[in-house]
Scaffold this active site. Sequence first.
Site, PDB file in Angstrom:
ATOM      1  N   CYS A  26       0.855  -1.128   0.040  1.00  0.00           N
ATOM      2  CA  CYS A  26      -0.068  -0.118   0.090  1.00  0.00           C
ATOM      3  C   CYS A  26       0.939   1.406  -0.196  1.00  0.00           C
ATOM      4  O   CYS A  26       2.100   1.330   0.753  1.00  0.00           O
ATOM      5  CB  CYS A  26      -1.131   0.057   1.284  1.00  0.00           C
ATOM      6  N   TYR A 184      -8.496  -8.516   6.365  1.00  0.00           N
ATOM      7  CA  TYR A 184      -9.659  -7.794   5.686  1.00  0.00           C
ATOM      8  C   TYR A 184     -10.789  -8.622   5.245  1.00  0.00           C
ATOM      9  O   TYR A 184     -11.048  -9.477   6.076  1.00  0.00           O
ATOM     10  CB  TYR A 184      -9.017  -7.331   4.321  1.00  0.00           C
ATOM     11  N   ARG A 232      -4.312 -14.571  -2.253  1.00  0.00           N
ATOM     12  CA  ARG A 232      -3.525 -14.288  -0.713  1.00  0.00           C
ATOM     13  C   ARG A 232      -4.386 -14.712   0.381  1.00  0.00           C
ATOM     14  O   ARG A 232      -5.370 -14.093   0.571  1.00  0.00           O
ATOM     15  CB  ARG A 232      -2.907 -12.796  -0.680  1.00  0.00           C
ATOM     16  N   LEU A 305       9.321 -11.502   5.515  1.00  0.00           N
ATOM     17  CA  LEU A 305      10.490 -11.136   6.100  1.00  0.00           C
ATOM     18  C   LEU A 305      11.618 -11.971   5.567  1.00  0.00           C
ATOM     19  O   LEU A 305      12.496 -12.702   6.102  1.00  0.00           O
ATOM     20  CB  LEU A 305      10.682 -11.199   7.547  1.00  0.00           C
TER      21      LEU A 305
END
Length: 370
Positions: A26, A184, A232, A305
């Site tokens: 984003c 979400y 996702r 990560l």
Amino acid sequence: MSTKLFEPITLGGVELPNRFTISPMCQYAARDGHVAPWHQQHVGSLALGGAGLFVMEATGVLPEGRITPACLGIWSEDHEAGLAKLLRDVRTYAPDQRFGLQLAHAGRKASSDMPWKGGGLVPPQAGGWQPVGPSPVSFDPARPAPQELDQPGIHRIRQAFVTGAERADRAGFDAIELHAAHGYLLHSFNSPLGNERTDAYGGSFANRTRAILEIAAAVRLVWPKEKILGARITGSDWHEEGLTPDDAARLANELADIGLDYITVSSGGIRSNIRVPVQPCYQVPFAGAVKRAVGNKVAVQAVGLIVTPQEAEQVIADGHADMVAIARGYLDDTRWGQHAADALGAAPAWHVRHERAGAAHWPGSKFRNG
């Protein structure tokens, strides 16, 4: 030198030159959902970074589906036109770059402020709106509960995803990724920590996954088979009553049956007070669990990560995933892909105007990291 990270992979009808992608990030730079000058430099710079696929940021399929008032949207013809122009412009100097768009609805985490402003709820009088969700269960105790969606509201959102996919196709995207993670809307339907419904969209695993599966099936009907369709999903809620890697594997198998080409396995985000033990490659085991369950039915992508080229190479070499997604590593180093090639002994994909910075032409490259 042989390297798994730089082996090509075919998704849908698209052959990608390597196994690493730029993950959606984003930018909070849009104006009423429209592309802004910031996107030109952001997308344009990363498009020269050597990734096989660049998936642009979470893009709201409806105005109220945006995370913040500054997030991208795709609910109108004007949004479609702006995205199409962005791709046309960038492809004048990155003609081989494959682009994806992440279609999203933020659900109960919508109408938030930008992270650097605290990320709190933006009220309607300040340009925000009423968030919605599967149940009146707030992501954060400090925020009011979202409005519970009725079934016509769910169907409206499903159609918005379909329309968004059609717009993304016309705009020239090579891929779309359905966002069903990070707390979400679609994740909150899937997770028992966000879904307390008692109708056909709540209760059992089959009911809680109904929304994402219906949307995926509807999008599959309109999205070209020769392009890439992914999703996702959540590998863990990091809570004893939440989603598990087994749940992710089951959902991934069902998405594969619908005809998706890849699954990215992320985690977390369902509640603000759940602390995630972040460390290098911390989400890779979730991708590995999904990969073992789906085999070769669908490609699996690891994220979280993964910082160094060596880490990315090991994830694929060890069979935990077919691909890796790099996010902030690309913000830190917009030429992550070329530097990965140097580190692993693969042929780098430098743009002709920048190839003098590669190891083959610039002796200084060996001193890049001190």
